[in-house]
Scaffold this motif. Structure first.
Motif, PDB file in Angstrom:
ATOM      1  N   SER A 187       1.303   9.910  -9.899  1.00  0.00           N
ATOM      2  CA  SER A 187       1.853  10.053  -8.538  1.00  0.00           C
ATOM      3  C   SER A 187       1.222  11.242  -7.834  1.00  0.00           C
ATOM      4  CB  SER A 187       3.373  10.237  -8.613  1.00  0.00           C
ATOM      5  OG  SER A 187       3.971   9.100  -9.170  1.00  0.00           O
ATOM      6  N   ASP A 191       2.064   3.028  -5.814  1.00  0.00           N
ATOM      7  CA  ASP A 191       2.605   3.827  -6.916  1.00  0.00           C
ATOM      8  C   ASP A 191       3.638   3.000  -7.673  1.00  0.00           C
ATOM      9  OD1 ASP A 191       3.224   5.778  -8.659  1.00  0.00           O
ATOM     10  OD2 ASP A 191       3.899   7.251  -7.170  1.00  0.00           O
ATOM     11  N   GLU A 192       3.260   2.474  -8.836  1.00  0.00           N
ATOM     12  CA  GLU A 192       4.115   1.635  -9.669  1.00  0.00           C
ATOM     13  C   GLU A 192       4.801   0.547  -8.839  1.00  0.00           C
ATOM     14  OE1 GLU A 192       5.313   3.087 -13.046  1.00  0.00           O
ATOM     15  OE2 GLU A 192       4.500   5.117 -12.856  1.00  0.00           O
TER      16      GLU A 192
HETATM   17 MG   LIG Z   1       4.932   8.589 -10.857  1.00  0.00          MG
END
Ligand SMILES: [Mg+2]
Ligand SMILES: Nc1ncnc2c1ncn2[C@@H]1O[C@H](COP(=O)(O)OP(=O)(O)O)[C@@H](O)[C@H]1O
Lengths: 225, 315
Positions: A42, A162-163
């Motif tokens: 991140s 992000d994910e």
């Molecule tokens: Mg993360």
């Protein structure tokens, strides 16, 4: 499209989340950013979107050295990057249509243009029939697709995620990834942080692996462009 | 670029359209919570109405006083040994004077009786062997003689009369009232300044709460490339609406208060045979009230936005 040169990031408090990270993502390339929880995925994406500033090294996006980008130019930098968050970050008091339209309204497009582009983006993620609904009435996968539509509605040359499939079952995850591949196929550079190894392996794109803030290995894979 | 502009009528058109949309969007947001909007607006309105109302009342008082300027009198204290026939003769002669419209004769005895009645020194005065008070002529100057220089010239002329011991212009009480009105005006200025600050603080605090409530939204807009100006706009318009609505409500408060007061004031004026009527807000006062409210609302929200928006950054 993205070039990191000896980038480090030390958070206030002294923890070094990234140490001496260098890599290059070519224009039109699609890659996965992997690593354990806390590896710095991140943080790396935040440096690209200028949500955080590096403590050392240089980040170049589209040839622009981010260290030289003043505070007032950050919004214009972000308009060239579509960001997709694990927690979607939708506005729950606005309809799907209004959520997706927001980047266009911020950029000052006219009503006709907004309508045309919002419907095109919703069409690409398969949500054309739900534009009048509120995000709360949608499933997790549908909310994530609203987030993707919002990220691409501006036609940015770079997508960061992000994910994006963190809370979704394998079937829905694969569907989301296919949407990213569609955008990549028309020339958009894509960088996706994920720790879903099975999914990543099955897709066969380049992998950038982080381990305790350092680059572990850069496995080759299918690259585009 | 050319493609994005097709059919949109151009950048300026979009920009103005966006402003207009935010303008009405912020009003719509206010109408969504009518109770709290009304309460905030009422606080602003009361703060604006107080100095405005006092200002209007002072202006009315000033009008009354300027009417009384012409009521200035000249008292001629005659030599104590002047006989009544001589005094009445002088009074008659002065009545012919073009700058004089009336003369009243008060004999020494009348003066004594009045002093006895007003002072309450009744018994003590009995001890006096003779009346110490002189006869007096009260002279009413003509309305045309209102300016101080002309009045003073008249006083000097009357003082030169053989039987006149002392000539005195009785304007001091009018001047004192004028001074009081001046103090009142200063007081209203101070009050207006303090309450203007209060209005800014009320608007500022309301906007601050709005910003905190919409923190997530602000973060998201910043993440997708919203400029500070874009984020600021709806809050500034909200301050604008509070200011203008507060000003309008204040206008209604002052006007209705004056309406309530006008009945009793007019009947009081009637008792004094005066044609005085309580005046309402003139154009300048109304303009200042509405413009001031608008400006204070904008300023309050501008201060709040400047202080609190910068602190909200995505993480
Ligand atoms: Mg993360
Ligand atoms: N704002 C922050 N302040 C301090 N430490 C942080 C902050 N954000 C992340 N970290 C730390 O940096 C490390 C990397 O975090 P992150 O980039 O979120 O990793 P990942 O996304 O790979 O899980 C973690 O140990 C985390 O605790």
């Amino acid at each position: 499209m993205i070039r990191f040169s000896h980038v480090s990031k030390r958070y206030p408090g002294g923890f070094e989340a990234l140490s001496d990270v260098s890599f290059h993502l070519a224009a039109g390339e699609m890659a996965f950013l992997t690593g354990h929880s806390g590896a710095g995925k991140s943080t790396l994406l935040k440096l690209i979107a200028l949500i955080e500033r590096p403590s050392g090294g240089q980040v170049l996006v589209n040839g622009q050295n981010l260290n030289k980008l003043g505070r007032w130019r950050i919004p214009y930098h972000r308009r060239n990057i579509g960001v997709i968050f694990q927690d979607h970050r939708l506005l729950f008091d606005r309809t799907v249509y209004d959520n997706v339209a927001l980047p266009l309204i911020i950029a000052g497009h006219g009503a006709q243009e907004v309508g045309r582009r919002v419907r095109a983006a919703l069409d690409k993620v398969g949500l054309l029939g739900k534009e009048k609904q509120y995000p709360i009435t949608l499933s997790g996968g549908e909310q994530q697709r609203v987030g993707i539509a919002r990220a691409v509605v501006n036609k940015p040359p770079l997508l960061l995620a992000d994910e994006p499939t963190g809370n979704l079952d394998p079937e829905l995850s694969r569907e989301i990834m296919r949407i990213f591949e569609d955008f990549n196929r028309v020339g958009v550079s894509v960088l996706i942080a994920s720790h879903d190894h099975n999914l990543i392996r099955s897709m066969g794109h380049r992998v950038i692996a982080l381990e305790h803030g350092r680059l572990a290995e850069t496995a080759g894979g299918l690259t585009h462009g | 670029m050319a493609e994005t502009r097709r059919g949109d009528g151009g950048w300026l058109h979009n920009y103005l359209l966006r402003h207009a949309q935010t303008f009405f969007y912020s009003l719509g947001q206010l109408s969504r919570s009518p109770m709290s909007t009304l309460m905030t607006t009422a606080v602003i309105a009361i703060a604006l109405a107080m100095p405005t109302g006092l200002h209007v009342l002072l202006k009315n008082l000033q009008g009354v006083l300027s009417g009384w300027d012409s009521a200035a009198q000249i008292s001629l204290f005659l030599e104590r040994d002047t006989r009544e026939t001589a005094a009445l003769g002088l009074a008659e002669r002065l009545r012919q004077h073009p700058a004089i419209i009336g003369v009243e004769y008060i004999s020494a005895e009348q003066a004594m009786a009045e002093f006895r009645r007003l002072s309450g020194f009744g018994d003590a005065l009995d001890a006096l062997e003779e009346n110490p008070l002189p006869p007096v002529l009260v002279v009413q100057p003509a309305l045309g003689e209102q300016d101080p220089a002309a009045l003073q010239a008249l006083v000097d002329e009357l003082r030169a009369e053989a039987t006149v011991d002392l000539a005195q212009l009785d304007m001091e009480w009018v001047e004192r009232l004028y001074a009081l009105v001046e103090i009142g005006k200063r007081g209203v200025m101070i009050l207006a300044t303090l309450l203007a600050i209060a209005v800014m603080l009320v608007v500022g605090n309301t906007i601050r709460l709005m910003i905190l409530n919409r923190r997530d939204e602000i973060v998201i807009i910043k993440l997708i490339g919203g400029t500070d100006a874009f984020i600021r706009r709806p809050f500034l318009y909200t301050g604008f609406w509070y200011g203008i609505l507060g000003g309008l409500l204040a206008f209604m408060m002052v006007e209705s208060s004056l309406l309530v007061l006008s009945g009793p004031v007019n009947s009081l004026a009637g008792l004094y045979n005066s044609s005085f009527r309580l005046g309402g807000m003139d154009l300048a006062t109304t303009g200042t009230l509405l413009g001031g409210g608008l400006l204070l609302g904008l300023l309050g929200s501008w201060l709040a936005v400047g202080r609190h928006l910068r602190a909200i950054e995505p993480s």
